[in-house]
Design a protein around this motif. Structure first.
Motif, PDB file in Angstrom:
ATOM      1  N   SER A 157      -7.033  -4.584   7.833  1.00 31.88           N
ATOM      2  CA  SER A 157      -6.815  -3.456   8.755  1.00 31.88           C
ATOM      3  C   SER A 157      -8.084  -2.647   8.990  1.00 31.88           C
ATOM      4  N   PHE A 158      -9.207  -3.351   9.189  1.00 32.72           N
ATOM      5  CA  PHE A 158     -10.457  -2.616   9.389  1.00 32.72           C
ATOM      6  C   PHE A 158     -11.246  -3.078  10.612  1.00 32.72           C
ATOM      7  N   THR A 159     -10.663  -3.944  11.455  1.00 30.93           N
ATOM      8  CA  THR A 159     -11.437  -4.479  12.571  1.00 30.93           C
ATOM      9  C   THR A 159     -11.139  -3.806  13.905  1.00 30.93           C
ATOM     10  N   SER A 160     -10.104  -2.989  14.005  1.00 30.04           N
ATOM     11  CA  SER A 160      -9.773  -2.369  15.285  1.00 30.04           C
ATOM     12  C   SER A 160     -10.925  -1.500  15.775  1.00 30.04           C
ATOM     13  N   ALA A 161     -11.165  -1.527  17.085  1.00 32.11           N
ATOM     14  CA  ALA A 161     -12.227  -0.717  17.677  1.00 32.11           C
ATOM     15  C   ALA A 161     -11.978   0.772  17.477  1.00 32.11           C
ATOM     16  N   GLY A 163     -10.937   2.059  14.693  1.00 29.80           N
ATOM     17  CA  GLY A 163     -11.184   2.395  13.296  1.00 29.80           C
ATOM     18  C   GLY A 163     -10.146   1.812  12.368  1.00 29.80           C
ATOM     19  N   PRO A 164     -10.401   1.872  11.049  1.00 25.80           N
ATOM     20  CA  PRO A 164      -9.484   1.275  10.080  1.00 25.80           C
ATOM     21  C   PRO A 164      -8.168   2.016   9.976  1.00 25.80           C
ATOM     22  N   VAL A 165      -7.116   1.268   9.615  1.00 25.55           N
ATOM     23  CA  VAL A 165      -5.814   1.862   9.309  1.00 25.55           C
ATOM     24  C   VAL A 165      -5.658   1.838   7.798  1.00 25.55           C
ATOM     25  N   LYS A 166      -5.525   3.010   7.200  1.00 23.07           N
ATOM     26  CA  LYS A 166      -5.501   3.120   5.746  1.00 23.07           C
ATOM     27  C   LYS A 166      -4.089   2.925   5.197  1.00 23.07           C
ATOM     28  N   ASN A 167      -4.011   2.353   4.008  1.00 25.91           N
ATOM     29  CA  ASN A 167      -2.724   2.081   3.379  1.00 25.91           C
ATOM     30  C   ASN A 167      -2.000   3.385   3.035  1.00 25.91           C
ATOM     31  N   PRO A 168      -0.711   3.471   3.356  1.00 25.60           N
ATOM     32  CA  PRO A 168       0.043   4.704   3.076  1.00 25.60           C
ATOM     33  C   PRO A 168       0.100   5.064   1.592  1.00 25.60           C
TER      34      PRO A 168
END
Length: 509
Positions: A157-161, A163-168
């Protein structure tokens, strides 16, 4: 007004091919055309251009956008949202009162769709995907587009333009991908349910690491119409929810034949009332713990999942070990199909390619064609690898490995079906470990790439075969969720849901 004047006033669909074009192409393709043949082809192509002109002028019907909406706004604070909106569906229905997040590779008319990539930034679909229409018809309320990985080419979950989506559960760790935002929003109770997409585990991976329910339905059960394709034989779209009952309800709404719009489907699709039957029970069901699915797993993950599966005996099921060595080869068989198929369909075919009957999204195709032509350097590194390696393979080996892999899929499918004749479902860990740490500047590129795709041994095979596969949280390790995957017979998604619901009751009692 003369016909000639009318023709001149029309916008030309294509520039007419010249004799020089024909000679150049002939030389490049080693066709050795004679001057007479060149001239004849020139005349023939002139007539063909008229057909292209007529196709250009014809206007295909466009589905009506039936529920009012505004474009919404770009989310600034929550890393799991790409775009926020508020689209209210019908007053009544199975999803009445439910809030929904839509993965950002799924078209929602009038709302921007980036698919996690700089390449599509600014693109706004003009029609709703079929699953979106069905959700709104069933009373769902869509609150926005959830962040997904760059062109869905990562399982972390770190490749989106954006930014990363952090684990809840731990902001230093990955949510999993590519349906990263969908999983996080559901896990944090920002929305009730979400839509995800899955070509190698992209529903089940983030669902596992976020401790929610994620179902990759049987291939073709849920129409993919209006969702950006990756590889036609691997594409799946499905529900991500906190409970199995919500999963059953969302599946019931989105499943079913789409009137020929999706080539992945056929007319006589089973469509039982999942929401009414999910609590039916599993007494007498036979559950096979797939030995190969427990290998190459973290020991604690394997222990937690095995212990969770054995509790199903309390619900009246029979649980025993089963072995199928070819399961270990699923990841290898997946590779040529994904690399070469994705390159042909998503890159060379601008998300669509050739050779299938159904609805083509011309607007998306045009946007991708422009993006690939102008800024191919903005493709994610994972896709660049697939592009380079696939081009090398196709120049030197043509489609031999893709074809052989597809033949092996038939064998792999029959082998799973053989096991599933004796067992109602197979069970194994969804992933080999708890959530990875997100990469930092201290990680090498090689290490970062490994984090993007290094957890998919058990998820990939069922994208190949199309069997329904659901992940549910089996327990926690070091405070982080650990998923158990339940795999069923083709189009028997109901039994998969029933087994998951039986476990959920035991787990939560």
């Amino acid at each position: 007004m003369s016909d000639i004047t009318t023709e001149l006033q029309k916008s030309a669909a294509i520039v007419r091919i010249s004799e020089e074009d024909i000679r150049s192409i002939s030389e490049e393709m080693r066709l050795k055309l004679t001057p007479e043949e060149t001239s004849a082809i020139y005349e023939w192509c002139g007539e063909t251009c008229r057909s292209y002109q007529r196709v250009y002028e014809l206007i295909p019907p466009t589905p009506l956008v039936r529920y009012p909406r505004t474009p919404g706004y770009r989310e600034q604070e929550d890393d799991s949202w790409y775009y926020r909106c508020d689209i209210k569906g019908a007053e009544e229905g199975l999803l009445a009162g439910k809030t929904v997040a839509i993965k950002d590779n799924v078209s929602v008319a009038g709302v921007p769709m980036m698919n996690g990539s700089k390449l599509l930034e600014g693109f706004v679909p003009d029609k709703d995907a079929t699953v979106v229409s069905r959700i709104l018809d069933a009373g769902g309320r869509i609150l926005g587009k959830a962040v997904c990985e760059d062109l869905c080419c990562s399982a972390s979950s770190f490749t989106s333009a954006s930014g990363p989506v952090k684990n809840p559960y731990d902001p230093t760790r990955s949510t999993g991908g590519s349906s990263s935002g969908s999983a996080s929003l559901v896990a944090r109770k920002v929305v009730d349910v979400a839509i995800g997409g899955d070509q190698g585990g992209s529903i089940r991976i983030p669902a596992s690491w976020c401790g929610i329910v994620g179902l990759k339905p049987t291939y073709g059960l849920v129409p993919y119409t209006g969702v950006m394709p990756v590889e036609k034989t691997l594409d799946h779209v499905g529900p991500m929810t906190r409970t199995v009952e919500d999963c059953a309800s969302l599946l019931e709404v989105i499943a079913g034949y789409d009137d020929g719009n999706d080539p992945r489907q056929f007319p006589s699709l089973p469509h039982p009332p999942y929401s009414k039957l999910v609590n039916y029970g599993i007494k007498g069901k036979k559950i096979g713990l797939l030995k190969e699915g427990f290998k190459d797993m973290d020991e604690e993950v394997a222990r937690v999942v095995r212990q969770a599966a054995l509790t199903l005996e309390e619900a009246g099921a029979e649980v025993s070990d089963v072995s199928l060595p070819i399961h270990n080869d699923g990841k290898a068989i997946w590779s040529p199909i994904t690399f070469e198929g994705t390159y042909q369909m998503m890159v060379k075919g601008n998300g669509h390619g050739y050779g299938w009957k159904g609805t083509y999204d011309l607007q998306l195709q045009e946007a991708l064609a422009k993006a690939y032509n102008l800024r191919p350097f903005d493709c994610p590194m994972t896709l660049k690898i697939a592009m380079i390696f696939s081009e090398y393979i196709q120049r030197n080996y043509q489609s031999k490995f893709y074809s052989k892999a597809q033949n092996l899929v038939q064998h792999l499918t029959k082998e799973y079906n053989r096991i599933l004749k004796d067992y109602d479902v197979m069970v194994m860990p969804t992933l080999p470990s708890i959530a990875y740490k997100l990469p930092t500047s201290n990680n090498t590129l090689r290490e970062t790439l490994k984090l993007a795709q290094g957890m998919v041994k058990n998820t990939k095979p069922f994208n190949l075969t199309g069997h329904p596969a659901l992940t549910i949280n089996a327990g926690f390790i070091e405070g982080l969720p650990c998923g158990m995957m339940i795999v069923g017979r083709m189009f028997d998604d109901l039994t998969v849901l029933q087994v998951a619901r039986a476990f959920e009751k035991l787990r939560d009692c």
